[in-house]
Motif scaffolding. Structure first.
Motif, PDB file in Angstrom:
ATOM      1  N   UNK A   1      11.786   0.307  -6.742  1.00 27.91           N
ATOM      2  CA  UNK A   1      12.864  -0.279  -7.521  1.00 27.91           C
ATOM      3  C   UNK A   1      12.757  -1.804  -7.571  1.00 27.91           C
ATOM      4  N   UNK A   2      13.251  -2.356  -8.678  1.00 24.94           N
ATOM      5  CA  UNK A   2      13.425  -3.789  -8.843  1.00 24.94           C
ATOM      6  C   UNK A   2      12.125  -4.570  -8.613  1.00 24.94           C
ATOM      7  N   UNK A   3      11.037  -4.053  -9.125  1.00 21.60           N
ATOM      8  CA  UNK A   3       9.749  -4.732  -8.994  1.00 21.60           C
ATOM      9  C   UNK A   3       9.454  -5.453 -10.306  1.00 21.60           C
ATOM     10  N   UNK A   4       9.600  -6.777 -10.283  1.00 24.24           N
ATOM     11  CA  UNK A   4       9.378  -7.587 -11.476  1.00 24.24           C
ATOM     12  C   UNK A   4       7.897  -7.870 -11.644  1.00 24.24           C
ATOM     13  N   UNK A   5       7.520  -8.190 -12.875  1.00 22.04           N
ATOM     14  CA  UNK A   5       6.109  -8.460 -13.163  1.00 22.04           C
ATOM     15  C   UNK A   5       5.573  -9.625 -12.344  1.00 22.04           C
ATOM     16  N   UNK A   6       6.411 -10.609 -12.064  1.00 25.15           N
ATOM     17  CA  UNK A   6       5.944 -11.765 -11.289  1.00 25.15           C
ATOM     18  C   UNK A   6       5.773 -11.436  -9.808  1.00 25.15           C
ATOM     19  N   UNK A   7       6.295 -10.282  -9.360  1.00 24.39           N
ATOM     20  CA  UNK A   7       6.191  -9.897  -7.949  1.00 24.39           C
ATOM     21  C   UNK A   7       5.031  -8.944  -7.682  1.00 24.39           C
ATOM     22  N   UNK A   8       4.323  -8.518  -8.720  1.00 24.62           N
ATOM     23  CA  UNK A   8       3.255  -7.534  -8.538  1.00 24.62           C
ATOM     24  C   UNK A   8       2.129  -8.088  -7.670  1.00 24.62           C
ATOM     25  N   UNK A   9       1.735  -9.322  -7.937  1.00 26.34           N
ATOM     26  CA  UNK A   9       0.592  -9.890  -7.221  1.00 26.34           C
ATOM     27  C   UNK A   9       0.874 -10.023  -5.733  1.00 26.34           C
ATOM     28  N   UNK A  10       2.091 -10.468  -5.383  1.00 25.30           N
ATOM     29  CA  UNK A  10       2.430 -10.620  -3.969  1.00 25.30           C
ATOM     30  C   UNK A  10       2.742  -9.273  -3.311  1.00 25.30           C
ATOM     31  N   UNK A  11       3.250  -8.324  -4.073  1.00 25.76           N
ATOM     32  CA  UNK A  11       3.604  -7.029  -3.505  1.00 25.76           C
ATOM     33  C   UNK A  11       2.356  -6.208  -3.185  1.00 25.76           C
ATOM     34  N   UNK A  12       1.344  -6.291  -4.049  1.00 23.91           N
ATOM     35  CA  UNK A  12       0.092  -5.552  -3.849  1.00 23.91           C
ATOM     36  C   UNK A  12      -1.051  -6.506  -3.504  1.00 23.91           C
ATOM     37  N   UNK A  13      -0.769  -7.504  -2.676  1.00 20.02           N
ATOM     38  CA  UNK A  13      -1.831  -8.425  -2.279  1.00 20.02           C
ATOM     39  C   UNK A  13      -2.844  -7.750  -1.367  1.00 20.02           C
ATOM     40  N   UNK A  14      -2.406  -6.709  -0.678  1.00 22.50           N
ATOM     41  CA  UNK A  14      -3.318  -5.952   0.185  1.00 22.50           C
ATOM     42  C   UNK A  14      -3.867  -4.772  -0.616  1.00 22.50           C
ATOM     43  N   UNK A  15      -5.180  -4.752  -0.843  1.00 19.77           N
ATOM     44  CA  UNK A  15      -5.784  -3.683  -1.640  1.00 19.77           C
ATOM     45  C   UNK A  15      -5.695  -2.337  -0.935  1.00 19.77           C
ATOM     46  N   UNK A  16      -5.624  -2.350   0.386  1.00 14.99           N
ATOM     47  CA  UNK A  16      -5.457  -1.084   1.110  1.00 14.99           C
ATOM     48  C   UNK A  16      -4.122  -0.444   0.768  1.00 14.99           C
ATOM     49  N   UNK A  17      -3.107  -1.271   0.564  1.00 18.26           N
ATOM     50  CA  UNK A  17      -1.792  -0.748   0.178  1.00 18.26           C
ATOM     51  C   UNK A  17      -1.839  -0.108  -1.194  1.00 18.26           C
ATOM     52  N   UNK A  18      -2.556  -0.739  -2.111  1.00 18.53           N
ATOM     53  CA  UNK A  18      -2.697  -0.189  -3.458  1.00 18.53           C
ATOM     54  C   UNK A  18      -3.483   1.121  -3.438  1.00 18.53           C
ATOM     55  N   UNK A  19      -4.549   1.164  -2.661  1.00 17.56           N
ATOM     56  CA  UNK A  19      -5.346   2.389  -2.568  1.00 17.56           C
ATOM     57  C   UNK A  19      -4.565   3.529  -1.914  1.00 17.56           C
ATOM     58  N   UNK A  20      -3.708   3.210  -0.964  1.00 21.54           N
ATOM     59  CA  UNK A  20      -2.898   4.251  -0.338  1.00 21.54           C
ATOM     60  C   UNK A  20      -1.943   4.894  -1.339  1.00 21.54           C
ATOM     61  N   UNK A  21      -1.407   4.079  -2.236  1.00 20.68           N
ATOM     62  CA  UNK A  21      -0.526   4.621  -3.277  1.00 20.68           C
ATOM     63  C   UNK A  21      -1.295   5.556  -4.197  1.00 20.68           C
ATOM     64  N   UNK A  22      -2.502   5.145  -4.591  1.00 22.45           N
ATOM     65  CA  UNK A  22      -3.335   5.975  -5.463  1.00 22.45           C
ATOM     66  C   UNK A  22      -3.736   7.273  -4.753  1.00 22.45           C
ATOM     67  N   UNK A  23      -4.137   7.168  -3.494  1.00 27.22           N
ATOM     68  CA  UNK A  23      -4.555   8.352  -2.747  1.00 27.22           C
ATOM     69  C   UNK A  23      -3.397   9.340  -2.568  1.00 27.22           C
ATOM     70  N   UNK A  24      -2.234   8.839  -2.192  1.00 25.08           N
ATOM     71  CA  UNK A  24      -1.095   9.715  -1.975  1.00 25.08           C
ATOM     72  C   UNK A  24      -0.645  10.372  -3.272  1.00 25.08           C
ATOM     73  N   UNK A  25      -0.718   9.621  -4.372  1.00 24.50           N
ATOM     74  CA  UNK A  25      -0.342  10.190  -5.670  1.00 24.50           C
ATOM     75  C   UNK A  25      -1.281  11.321  -6.061  1.00 24.50           C
ATOM     76  N   UNK A  26      -2.575  11.104  -5.833  1.00 22.69           N
ATOM     77  CA  UNK A  26      -3.549  12.152  -6.173  1.00 22.69           C
ATOM     78  C   UNK A  26      -3.323  13.398  -5.315  1.00 22.69           C
ATOM     79  N   UNK A  27      -3.008  13.225  -4.067  1.00 23.45           N
ATOM     80  CA  UNK A  27      -2.759  14.367  -3.178  1.00 23.45           C
ATOM     81  C   UNK A  27      -1.493  15.115  -3.599  1.00 23.45           C
ATOM     82  N   UNK A  28      -0.466  14.381  -4.032  1.00 20.23           N
ATOM     83  CA  UNK A  28       0.788  15.033  -4.443  1.00 20.23           C
ATOM     84  C   UNK A  28       0.617  15.818  -5.737  1.00 20.23           C
ATOM     85  N   UNK A  29      -0.149  15.259  -6.672  1.00 22.15           N
ATOM     86  CA  UNK A  29      -0.307  15.922  -7.975  1.00 22.15           C
ATOM     87  C   UNK A  29      -1.230  17.128  -7.869  1.00 22.15           C
ATOM     88  N   UNK A  30      -2.330  16.975  -7.131  1.00 22.20           N
ATOM     89  CA  UNK A  30      -3.302  18.075  -7.032  1.00 22.20           C
ATOM     90  C   UNK A  30      -2.955  19.077  -5.941  1.00 22.20           C
TER      91      UNK A  30
END
Length: 237
Positions: free
Chosen positions: A91-120
């Motif tokens: 919630x409440x994630x503005x476009x200007x906050x994306x870079x600081x929110x996902x500054x850690x690439x491991x955090x971004x990959x965890x979101x992708x991995x968990x999403x793939x596991x939930x869908x499949x």
């Protein structure tokens, strides 16, 4: 010849005045009946109490207040349970906050991995090296995955990215481009994102200290988080 005198009863030429109501007399016909100035002011002040408002009310019918229009408007009114709700999990994630929110690439990959596991529905953990081998040629799978991914990330992807991403690796790189993009807005004159690396001269530096408003805002956020943790600890105790 005898003249005949015909006697007739005389009638006055003037007619008797028709008695008017006190409301009519109030405005000029029988002023003599109102002897007291206080009585006059009381009648004027309470004149609405003597009027039958249901009989004197005049309604001008228009399209907006016609019974048919009002009934149709009531039928088309959206019920509270059918209101559109935010479909994003983040919630409440503005476009200007994306870079600081996902500054850690491991955090971004965890979101992708968990999403793939939930869908499949799989429990197998995947790594970045496995993304290229996971194809998205099945459109049903791709749309389901992208929809859930957007919800978990908190921002939307454009249709071109969705249509061109035929495997998970290409989709992940497109997501990285979104979060790595330096935020800017032509409508906002203060949307100039500066970094220390932009200034190479030694006599030029970037003041990154926060003003009083930003400090107070951050302090309020930390205070709310502390109160939430204290309430959680009391409930668990």
């Amino acid at each position: 010849m005898l003249s005949k005198r015909i006697l007739t009863s005389s009638r006055p030429l003037s007619t008797s005045a028709v008695s008017n109501s006190w409301f009519g007399d109030l405005f000029g016909n029988k002023k003599s009946k109102i002897t007291s100035q206080q009585k006059r002011s009381d009648i004027i002040e309470k004149q609405d109490d003597y009027i039958d408002k249901e009989l004197t009310k005049i309604t001008h019918l228009t399209r907006e207040n016609s019974p048919q229009y009002l009934a149709k408007k009531q039928q088309n009114k959206v019920k509270p349970e059918f209101k559109v709700r935010d479909w994003k999990n983040v919630k409440f994630l503005h476009a200007k906050d994306l870079e600081s929110f996902y500054d850690d690439k491991a955090k971004l990959q965890n979101v992708v991995n968990q999403t793939y596991k939930d869908v499949t529905g799989t429990d197998t953990d995947i790594e970045l090296n496995d993304y290229e081998s996971i194809d998205l040629h099945d459109l049903k799978l791709r749309f389901a995955f992208v929809k859930q991914l957007q919800s978990n990330l908190g921002f939307e992807l454009n249709d071109y990215v969705i249509s061109c991403s035929h495997d998970l690796l290409s989709l992940y790189y497109e997501v990285e481009k979104v979060v790595n993009k330096r935020w800017s807005s032509e409508r906002n004159p203060n949307a100039i994102v500066l970094r220390q690396s932009d200034f190479q001269a030694k006599n030029v530096y970037l003041n990154e200290s926060r003003d009083e408003y930003e400090k107070q805002k951050e302090f309020s956020k930390l205070l709310k988080e502390l109160e939430r943790l204290e309430q959680k600890a009391e409930q668990e105790a």
